[in-house]
Design an enzyme around this catalytic site. Sequence first.
Site, PDB file in Angstrom:
ATOM      1  N   ASP A   1       0.835  -1.199   0.000  1.00  0.00           N
ATOM      2  CA  ASP A   1       0.000   0.000   0.000  1.00  0.00           C
ATOM      3  C   ASP A   1       0.873   1.253   0.000  1.00  0.00           C
ATOM      4  OD1 ASP A   1       0.932  -0.495   2.571  1.00  0.00           O
ATOM      5  OD2 ASP A   1      -0.987  -0.173   3.562  1.00  0.00           O
TER       6      ASP A   1
ATOM      7  N   ASP B   1       7.086   3.680   3.632  1.00  0.00           N
ATOM      8  CA  ASP B   1       7.376   4.838   4.483  1.00  0.00           C
ATOM      9  C   ASP B   1       8.864   4.780   4.842  1.00  0.00           C
ATOM     10  OD1 ASP B   1       7.352   6.732   6.535  1.00  0.00           O
ATOM     11  OD2 ASP B   1       5.588   5.959   7.518  1.00  0.00           O
ATOM     12  N   THR B   2       9.211   4.295   6.022  1.00  0.00           N
ATOM     13  CA  THR B   2      10.634   4.182   6.376  1.00  0.00           C
ATOM     14  C   THR B   2      11.340   3.130   5.524  1.00  0.00           C
ATOM     15  OG1 THR B   2      10.187   2.490   8.040  1.00  0.00           O
ATOM     16  CG2 THR B   2      10.191   4.789   8.790  1.00  0.00           C
TER      17      THR B   2
HETATM   18  P1  5GP Z   1       7.396   1.359   6.860  1.00  0.00           P
HETATM   19  O1  5GP Z   1       7.840   0.050   7.422  1.00  0.00           O
HETATM   20  O2  5GP Z   1       7.827   1.592   5.437  1.00  0.00           O
HETATM   21  O3  5GP Z   1       7.782   2.512   7.751  1.00  0.00           O
HETATM   22  O4  5GP Z   1       5.822   1.374   6.913  1.00  0.00           O
HETATM   23  C1  5GP Z   1       5.040   0.701   5.996  1.00  0.00           C
HETATM   24  C2  5GP Z   1       3.670   0.408   6.547  1.00  0.00           C
HETATM   25  O5  5GP Z   1       3.240   1.407   7.485  1.00  0.00           O
HETATM   26  C3  5GP Z   1       2.648   0.464   5.437  1.00  0.00           C
HETATM   27  O6  5GP Z   1       2.496  -0.796   4.830  1.00  0.00           O
HETATM   28  C4  5GP Z   1       1.394   0.940   6.131  1.00  0.00           C
HETATM   29  O7  5GP Z   1       0.689  -0.154   6.679  1.00  0.00           O
HETATM   30  C5  5GP Z   1       1.911   1.808   7.254  1.00  0.00           C
HETATM   31  N1  5GP Z   1       1.913   3.245   6.887  1.00  0.00           N
HETATM   32  C6  5GP Z   1       2.982   4.024   6.593  1.00  0.00           C
HETATM   33  N2  5GP Z   1       2.601   5.271   6.315  1.00  0.00           N
HETATM   34  C7  5GP Z   1       1.249   5.281   6.407  1.00  0.00           C
HETATM   35  C8  5GP Z   1       0.255   6.302   6.188  1.00  0.00           C
HETATM   36  O8  5GP Z   1       0.517   7.468   5.844  1.00  0.00           O
HETATM   37  N3  5GP Z   1      -1.031   5.912   6.374  1.00  0.00           N
HETATM   38  C9  5GP Z   1      -1.400   4.658   6.751  1.00  0.00           C
HETATM   39  N4  5GP Z   1      -2.696   4.414   6.907  1.00  0.00           N
HETATM   40  N5  5GP Z   1      -0.487   3.678   6.950  1.00  0.00           N
HETATM   41  C10 5GP Z   1       0.812   3.998   6.774  1.00  0.00           C
END
Ligand code: 5GP
Length: 178
Positions: A97, A100-101
């Site tokens: 979806d 982010d990080t």
């Molecule tokens: P990461 O591990 O890349 O930091 O985070 C990825 C996961 O965090 C995504 O698959 C999602 O579930 C959640 N996430 C990150 N940013 C957002 C955001 O802006 N909105 C929502 N609803 N979920 C997010």
Amino acid sequence: MENIEILFDEVKINERVKVLAKELYEKYGEDEVVFICTLKGAVFFACDLLKNYKGDARMEFLRVSSYHGTETTGKIELNLSISKENIQGKHVVIIEDIVDTGHTLAFLNEYISDMQPATLEICTLLDKKIKRVVDIDPTYSGFVVDDLFVIGYGLDYDQKYRNLPYIGVLKKTKKISK
Ligand code: 5GP
């Protein structure tokens, strides 16, 4: 729906999803591809992407979680797994979806790579490039977003708003002091 600013409406999302489905088909042609949908956030995107994909597709599901509210917990939990026989020697695309990080994607990338797919690519609907701390990039990406907490089209805020047909941000409401 109250206090939501729309970033990408249904029309824009549909157009972009069709382009991504076409790009994927141009890459794989008639080769079979295993698409892995990461639950729950990517479910709307994965369904629309695959409805527009003209090639030979299989679907698998993984469930990962790292967020509570609008904050990442930093700890990635895998709640649904895939067996190696469904991945080994196959062309695989992880459908996310939002990146982010990059921690979740790095975790998934390693988890699937260990099962020795023939090829492995990542297709994300949204890319929050500015927040990246892990050196990993999706091969296919729908839209780049700023450092905003987005909801809708599968994305939640504490399990709410997933059913919105568009992607938006919750607007901050002013507190009225008495
Ligand atoms: P990461 O591990 O890349 O930091 O985070 C990825 C996961 O965090 C995504 O698959 C999602 O579930 C959640 N996430 C990150 N940013 C957002 C955001 O802006 N909105 C929502 N609803 N979920 C997010």
